[in-house]
Design a protein around this motif. Sequence first.
Motif, mmCIF file in Angstrom:
data_model
loop_
_atom_site.group_PDB
_atom_site.id
_atom_site.type_symbol
_atom_site.label_atom_id
_atom_site.label_comp_id
_atom_site.label_asym_id
_atom_site.label_seq_id
_atom_site.Cartn_x
_atom_site.Cartn_y
_atom_site.Cartn_z
ATOM 1 N N UNK A 12 0.981 -1.192 -0.113
ATOM 2 C CA UNK A 12 -0.158 -0.126 0.045
ATOM 3 C C UNK A 12 0.895 1.318 -0.060
ATOM 4 N N UNK A 13 0.582 2.176 -0.696
ATOM 5 C CA UNK A 13 1.287 3.590 -0.876
ATOM 6 C C UNK A 13 0.432 4.634 -0.912
ATOM 7 N N UNK A 14 0.833 5.412 0.077
ATOM 8 C CA UNK A 14 0.077 6.690 0.533
ATOM 9 C C UNK A 14 0.870 7.850 0.209
ATOM 10 N N UNK A 15 0.493 8.622 -0.731
ATOM 11 C CA UNK A 15 1.309 9.776 -1.339
ATOM 12 C C UNK A 15 0.437 11.110 -0.831
ATOM 13 N N UNK A 16 1.181 11.793 0.056
ATOM 14 C CA UNK A 16 0.505 13.011 0.511
ATOM 15 C C UNK A 16 0.379 14.529 -0.141
ATOM 16 N N UNK A 20 8.999 16.401 -4.849
ATOM 17 C CA UNK A 20 9.908 15.492 -5.245
ATOM 18 C C UNK A 20 10.525 14.778 -3.851
ATOM 19 N N UNK A 21 10.514 13.596 -4.068
ATOM 20 C CA UNK A 21 10.953 12.503 -3.043
ATOM 21 C C UNK A 21 12.695 12.740 -3.005
ATOM 22 N N UNK A 22 13.230 13.148 -2.139
ATOM 23 C CA UNK A 22 14.781 13.174 -1.826
ATOM 24 C C UNK A 22 15.356 12.160 -1.158
ATOM 25 N N UNK A 23 14.636 11.420 -0.199
ATOM 26 C CA UNK A 23 15.157 10.570 0.655
ATOM 27 C C UNK A 23 14.150 9.550 1.005
ATOM 28 N N UNK A 35 10.622 11.312 2.085
ATOM 29 C CA UNK A 35 10.831 12.889 2.485
ATOM 30 C C UNK A 35 10.916 13.680 1.175
ATOM 31 N N UNK A 36 10.532 14.952 1.649
ATOM 32 C CA UNK A 36 10.917 15.778 0.324
ATOM 33 C C UNK A 36 12.112 16.762 0.753
ATOM 34 N N UNK A 40 10.037 16.968 5.056
ATOM 35 C CA UNK A 40 8.610 16.466 5.410
ATOM 36 C C UNK A 40 8.206 15.107 4.930
ATOM 37 N N UNK A 41 7.418 14.339 5.556
ATOM 38 C CA UNK A 41 6.928 13.087 4.874
ATOM 39 C C UNK A 41 6.061 13.363 3.930
#
Length: 66
Positions: A12-16, A20-23, A35-36, A40-41
């Motif tokens: 399951x993936x929840x995208x808030x 861009x995801x950096x980590x 995290x961006x 932030x998550x």
Amino acid sequence: MKLHVDRTADALYLRLDASAIVESQEVAPGVVLDYNESNEVVGVEMLNLSRRSADVRLSALEFETV
């Protein structure tokens, strides 16, 4: 906010948000936070979803707001 369930991957993936995801960091076995650049998550992934609860019904997820 987007919720994606992949039955083949049993995940399951929840995208808030769309930043861009950096980590990414695995914070518990099979639980990964994305995290961006502001630390932030922005995403939560849960692997082995069917093993986390004997009662998981992927075709009937409920959404509740209060």
